[in-house]
Design a protein around this motif. Structure first.
Motif, PDB file in Angstrom:
ATOM      1  N   GLU A   1       4.325   6.378  -3.676  1.00  0.00           N
ATOM      2  CA  GLU A   1       5.640   6.926  -3.998  1.00  0.00           C
ATOM      3  C   GLU A   1       5.772   8.325  -3.413  1.00  0.00           C
ATOM      4  O   GLU A   1       4.799   9.063  -3.314  1.00  0.00           O
ATOM      5  CB  GLU A   1       5.828   6.940  -5.514  1.00  0.00           C
TER       6      GLU A   1
ATOM      7  N   GLU B   1       3.058  19.171  -8.385  1.00  0.00           N
ATOM      8  CA  GLU B   1       2.971  20.114  -7.269  1.00  0.00           C
ATOM      9  C   GLU B   1       4.265  20.234  -6.458  1.00  0.00           C
ATOM     10  O   GLU B   1       4.239  20.330  -5.229  1.00  0.00           O
ATOM     11  CB  GLU B   1       1.781  19.742  -6.361  1.00  0.00           C
TER      12      GLU B   1
ATOM     13  N   GLY C   1       0.473   7.682 -12.066  1.00  0.00           N
ATOM     14  CA  GLY C   1       1.110   6.644 -11.248  1.00  0.00           C
ATOM     15  C   GLY C   1       0.854   5.271 -11.831  1.00  0.00           C
ATOM     16  O   GLY C   1      -0.070   5.090 -12.631  1.00  0.00           O
TER      17      GLY C   1
ATOM     18  N   PHE D   1       0.824  -1.217   0.000  1.00  0.00           N
ATOM     19  CA  PHE D   1       0.000   0.000   0.000  1.00  0.00           C
ATOM     20  C   PHE D   1       0.857   1.267   0.000  1.00  0.00           C
ATOM     21  O   PHE D   1       0.346   2.359   0.204  1.00  0.00           O
ATOM     22  CB  PHE D   1      -0.933   0.015   1.215  1.00  0.00           C
TER      23      PHE D   1
HETATM   24  C1  UDX Z   1      -1.108   4.740  -4.893  1.00  0.00           C
HETATM   25  C2  UDX Z   1      -1.753   4.396  -3.546  1.00  0.00           C
HETATM   26  O1  UDX Z   1      -1.912   5.601  -2.766  1.00  0.00           O
HETATM   27  C3  UDX Z   1      -0.901   3.376  -2.779  1.00  0.00           C
HETATM   28  O2  UDX Z   1      -1.544   2.980  -1.580  1.00  0.00           O
HETATM   29  C4  UDX Z   1      -0.672   2.153  -3.666  1.00  0.00           C
HETATM   30  O3  UDX Z   1       0.171   1.216  -3.031  1.00  0.00           O
HETATM   31  C5  UDX Z   1      -0.054   2.570  -4.992  1.00  0.00           C
HETATM   32  O4  UDX Z   1      -0.881   3.548  -5.631  1.00  0.00           O
HETATM   33  P1  UDX Z   1       0.875   6.317  -5.688  1.00  0.00           P
HETATM   34  O5  UDX Z   1       0.370   6.050  -7.063  1.00  0.00           O
HETATM   35  O6  UDX Z   1       2.327   6.170  -5.427  1.00  0.00           O
HETATM   36  O7  UDX Z   1       0.133   5.384  -4.628  1.00  0.00           O
HETATM   37  O8  UDX Z   1       0.523   7.842  -5.287  1.00  0.00           O
HETATM   38  P2  UDX Z   1      -0.777   8.575  -4.699  1.00  0.00           P
HETATM   39  O9  UDX Z   1      -0.314   9.484  -3.628  1.00  0.00           O
HETATM   40  O10 UDX Z   1      -1.855   7.666  -4.370  1.00  0.00           O
HETATM   41  O11 UDX Z   1      -1.221   9.508  -5.912  1.00  0.00           O
HETATM   42  C6  UDX Z   1      -1.732   8.979  -7.130  1.00  0.00           C
HETATM   43  C7  UDX Z   1      -2.116  10.098  -8.066  1.00  0.00           C
HETATM   44  O12 UDX Z   1      -3.258  10.795  -7.568  1.00  0.00           O
HETATM   45  C8  UDX Z   1      -1.021  11.160  -8.245  1.00  0.00           C
HETATM   46  O13 UDX Z   1      -0.967  11.545  -9.596  1.00  0.00           O
HETATM   47  C9  UDX Z   1      -1.483  12.306  -7.377  1.00  0.00           C
HETATM   48  O14 UDX Z   1      -1.011  13.554  -7.809  1.00  0.00           O
HETATM   49  C10 UDX Z   1      -3.000  12.188  -7.533  1.00  0.00           C
HETATM   50  N1  UDX Z   1      -3.738  12.773  -6.409  1.00  0.00           N
HETATM   51  C11 UDX Z   1      -3.632  12.224  -5.170  1.00  0.00           C
HETATM   52  C12 UDX Z   1      -4.541  13.879  -6.622  1.00  0.00           C
HETATM   53  O15 UDX Z   1      -4.640  14.376  -7.739  1.00  0.00           O
HETATM   54  N2  UDX Z   1      -5.220  14.401  -5.560  1.00  0.00           N
HETATM   55  C13 UDX Z   1      -5.149  13.879  -4.307  1.00  0.00           C
HETATM   56  O16 UDX Z   1      -5.813  14.415  -3.403  1.00  0.00           O
HETATM   57  C14 UDX Z   1      -4.318  12.756  -4.100  1.00  0.00           C
END
Ligand code: UDX
Ligand code: ADP
Length: 474
Positions: free
Chosen positions: A167, A419, A277, A164
């Motif tokens: 990155e 960001e 991601g 979970f």
């Molecule tokens: C995600 C899950 O959070 C993690 O638990 C899983 O193991 C893998 O996938 P990750 O892809 O590394 O992790 O990053 P995350 O912080 O979840 O962000 C994913 C995307 O959503 C990013 O592009 C981020 O910028 C975007 N995002 C996230 C938003 O646009 N708004 C938010 O409020 C949160």
């Protein structure tokens, strides 16, 4: 410990999941208790893990690796030897979306998982616990088990232990996980023993009440569902960002007000140009594929719409830029600030920046791209693939800058796509002086102070904020 010797842990796949996960396990255990070998087919990757410059950027990771490497953490390409040596083997190889055949574009490509299973089956000559760590469609453990049983010479216990970590915060997520999920066969003694072995490994630093044992299918499905729910929240807030822009509400105010409801909570409500991601889109597509294969087409459509909103958001943002620039971007220099899919990572997989830049290049804009962590080669690879043009062809339109200031010099517009903190604190008054007039700023992450920027003289657009009357809407 296993009797009087350390537990031997191998991890097949030294990527974003395998590398940080093993580094944290190593840092939380003593060499007498646990020894770890991280294995990969890529010589280059392993060489980088053994060097001063790790193959991926993750805050806090370098210190952890340097502290454990050679002590209880070892990186190697000797996969067969590593498998033979290990008691417990994590499988953390990549599982991209299938590019051809049945399920192309949505089902997971399990080629690498299957190859890893066959490698384990061929090499193992003593009983092993095999832990599925890669994000995989439900029932992959079953396939893993079938291959191991058919091709192996020993007994295997299969566990699912989804990752979970996010990155950029991987080290913290691994050190203080909300929960650790272990799926296993709880009906048999050997299954329960395997679950307990993995539980003990995590219990070195994770409180036992946060370690959940479930059946394998629940564990596999939980990972897909957790990511689908998170992505759905981002798409929900992004859908409302469009409404805010036209109706006069501020998306950040709405998100705060909504998130203060304890039942909803504040996380994953930050609007953006679109989520990226390696997991969100892939996992939703997996879920969609799974639902469709069970004939649950309405459920599949529901989840597919999360991706549809995400794609629309990226298109919508590009259209705002284009309309703002009087409907032509041809030969205009545009500064692209940020290329990673989020801050604090150099990863670009499924980054919204790839699509936005691709769309702007179709309009013959000249892009000057700056990202503090993404390697130049990666940007070229992503754009040549997206645009289906050679690097030489693109070089006429794309330059890579060493700083945000350099990217913005003589540009018509700044476009913020990641960001990164440094884009919040940039000296925009100084940057403005070097830009063409009118100087536009399109903030795809809603991180800048729009009032201050307007006072400097920028014509601004921030995703989710009421649109400045000087920005054309069509
Ligand atoms: C995600 C899950 O959070 C993690 O638990 C899983 O193991 C893998 O996938 P990750 O892809 O590394 O992790 O990053 P995350 O912080 O979840 O962000 C994913 C995307 O959503 C990013 O592009 C981020 O910028 C975007 N995002 C996230 C938003 O646009 N708004 C938010 O409020 C949160
Ligand atoms: P993730 O984000 O899931 O960790 P990555 O692509 O970052 O995915 O890492 C997966 C790693 O797995 C890559 O370094 C790749 O070389 C490695 N890998 C894939 N298949 C095998 C295999 N059969 N044996 C060893 N390593 C493998």
């Amino acid at each position: 410990m296993l009797g009087s010797r350390p537990l031997r842990v191998a991890c097949i796949g030294a990527g974003y999941v395998g590398g940080p996960t093993m580094a944290v396990i190593a840092s939380k255990t003593s060499p007498d208790a646990v020894q770890i070998q991280v294995l990969d087919i890529s010589e280059e990757r392993i060489a980088a893990w053994n060097s001063d410059r790790l193959p991926l950027y993750e805050p806090g990771l370098t210190e952890l690796v340097f502290g454990s490497r050679g002590r209880n953490l070892h990186f190697s390409t000797a996969i067969e030897d590593g498998i033979k040596w290990a008691d417990l083997i994590f499988v953390a190889v990549n599982t991209p979306t299938k590019e051809c055949g049945i399920g192309a574009g949505s089902a997971a490509d399990l080629t690498y998982v299957e190859l890893a299973a066959r490698q384990i089956a061929a090499a193992a000559d003593t009983p092993k616990i095999v832990v599925e760590k890669s994000t995989v469609p439900i029932r992959t453990a079953e396939a893993l088990g079938a291959i191991l049983e058919a091709c192996g010479r020993t007994s295997f216990e299969i566990l699912s232990n989804p990752e979970f970590l996010a990155e950029g915060t991987a080290v913290r997520d691994l050190c203080e996980p909300d929960r650790v999920l272990i799926g296993g066969n709880l009906e048999t003694d050997s299954g329960r023993r395997a679950v307990e072995t993995l539980t003990e490994l995590y219990a070195h630093w994770v409180p036992r009440e946060r370690i959940l044992a479930t059946n394998v299918w629940s564990s596999e499905l939980s990972k897909l569902v957790a990511n689908a729910f998170l992505a759905q929240r981002v798409s929900s807030i992004n859908s409302i960002s469009a409404l805010c822009e036209l109706s006069g509400a501020e998306i950040d105010e709405v998100a705060r007000a909504v998130g203060l409801d304890a039942r909803i909570g504040p996380h994953f409500l930050k609007c953006s140009v679109g989520f990226g991601g390696s997991c969100f889109q892939k996992d939703i597509l997996n879920l969609v594929y799974l639902c469709e294969s069970f004939g649950l087409n309405t459920v599949a459509d529901y989840w597919r719409s999360v991706i549809a909103i995400n794609d629309w958001q990226k298109q919508r943002f590009t259209a705002r830029i284009l309309h703002g620039l009087y409907n032509t971007a041809t030969n205009k220099k545009i500064a692209i600030l940020g290329f990673a899919f989020k801050k604090d990572t150099g990863d670009t997989r499924e980054s919204a920046a790839i699509d936005v830049c691709g769309n702007l290049l179709q309009e013959c804009a000249k892009l000057s791209i700056y990202d503090p962590k993404v390697p130049a080669e990666q940007i070229w690879t992503d754009l040549t693939r997206r645009c289906r043009r050679t690097r030489d062809e693109l070089a006429h339109y794309v330059t890579l800058a060493e700083s945000a200031e350099e990217a913005a010099m003589n540009s018509h517009a700044i476009v913020i796509l990641t960001e990164w903190d440094e884009f919040r604190t940039l000296d925009y008054a100084k940057v403005y002086k070097g830009m063409c007039r009118p100087a536009f700023l399109f903030d795809g992450r809603s991180i800048c102070d729009m009032k201050a920027l307007s006072q400097i003289g920028f014509v601004c657009y921030a995703i989710g904020s009421p649109v400045d009357s000087r920005i054309r809407l069509r």
